[in-house]
Design a protein around this motif. Structure first.
Motif: not given
Length: 271
Positions: A165-172, A161-163, A196-198, A174-178
């Protein structure tokens, strides 16, 4: 019998003549082969739009994240099918894909639809927390599962999950759905009564939707990724067979609980 209004089949994906194969308006041989990665080609096939760096990086990351997950039921089905019919690689791959549903690999689509429903409520004027609470509560009232949360092994967040999310943020992306996915995680203890965790099945749609990936095509991403994993397992099966061993182990663990004819004795002396 005609169902619907269309009477002539149409496609905007590909056409050809004696000299040229056209895919999404491009010459396959002259413009695509050797000039575009498979990930970019998949994106181009989906909607005809030129792949962006953001979409490419996020999609690549999700494909890597979900391609392999060990000897899960779909992989076992694939390997046992290949053991029984090694001449039919396509049948063994199909057997594995047919085992992908709401429990295995299908949850990404369902989680994406959940996030889209919450986003629609937010667009209608609700706060993030209010929309999440209302949508999750309504689903619980209908006794529906909340897809993409909880994992039999990863009791904390799935490490993928964190991996992602990190790629998505670095790639630019939109983080709305995160943000929506994370808000659902926060709300679950109160609404569902347990923490219950992601897991990766929620992370995949969260990052893909933020990169502009089509909602209706989400289910295809785990299927495409797992196809690669299945082919790897089947190559290993051809060189280091375990399909029949898997079947044998399953048979050994079966306990018959039905009736038997008078005088029947099970193998091993039990009756």
């Amino acid at each position: 019998m005609k169902i619907g209004r269309e009477t002539i089949p149409t496609t905007a994906i590909s056409t050809s003549n004696a000299d040229t194969i056209v895919v999404r308006g491009k010459d396959l041989s002259g413009e695509l082969i050797g000039r575009i990665s498979f990930t970019d080609y998949f994106l181009l096939l989906l909607d005809g739009q030129p792949p962006s760096d953001t979409r490419r990086r996020v999609l690549d990351a999700t494909l890597v994240a979900i391609a392999e997950h060990g000897l899960v039921p779909s992989v076992q089905a694939s390997r046992m099918t290949y053991a029984a019919a090694p001449e039919a690689l396509q049948g063994a791959v199909a057997a594995g894909l047919l085992g992908c549903g709401s429990v295995i690999l299908g949850a990404s689509q369902a989680a994406g639809e959940l996030f889209a429903e919450i986003a629609e409520e937010i667009d209608g004027g609700k706060s993030l927390e209010g929309a999440v609470h209302d949508v999750i509560s309504a689903r619980r009232a209908r006794r529906e599962a909340i897809p993409g949360y909880g994992h039999p092994l990863h009791k904390e967040r799935d490490p993928r999950v964190e991996a992602l999310f990190g790629v998505a943020q670095e790639a630019g992306a939109e983080m709305r759905y995160v943000g929506i996915a994370t808000a659902v995680e926060r709300a679950l203890p109160e609404v569902v009564g347990k923490e219950l965790k992601l897991n990766v099945s929620a992370a995949i749609p969260a990052v893909l939707l933020g990169a502009g990936f089509p909602l209706k095509a989400l289910r295809g991403v785990p299927l495409l990724a797992r196809t690669a994993g299945l082919i790897a397992h089947l190559l290993e099966e051809s060189e280091q067979p375990s399909g029949f061993a898997l079947s044998y182990q399953a048979t050994r663990q079966v306990e018959y609980t039905g009736k038997v004819p008078l005088g029947f004795t099970q193998e091993g002396g039990s009756s």
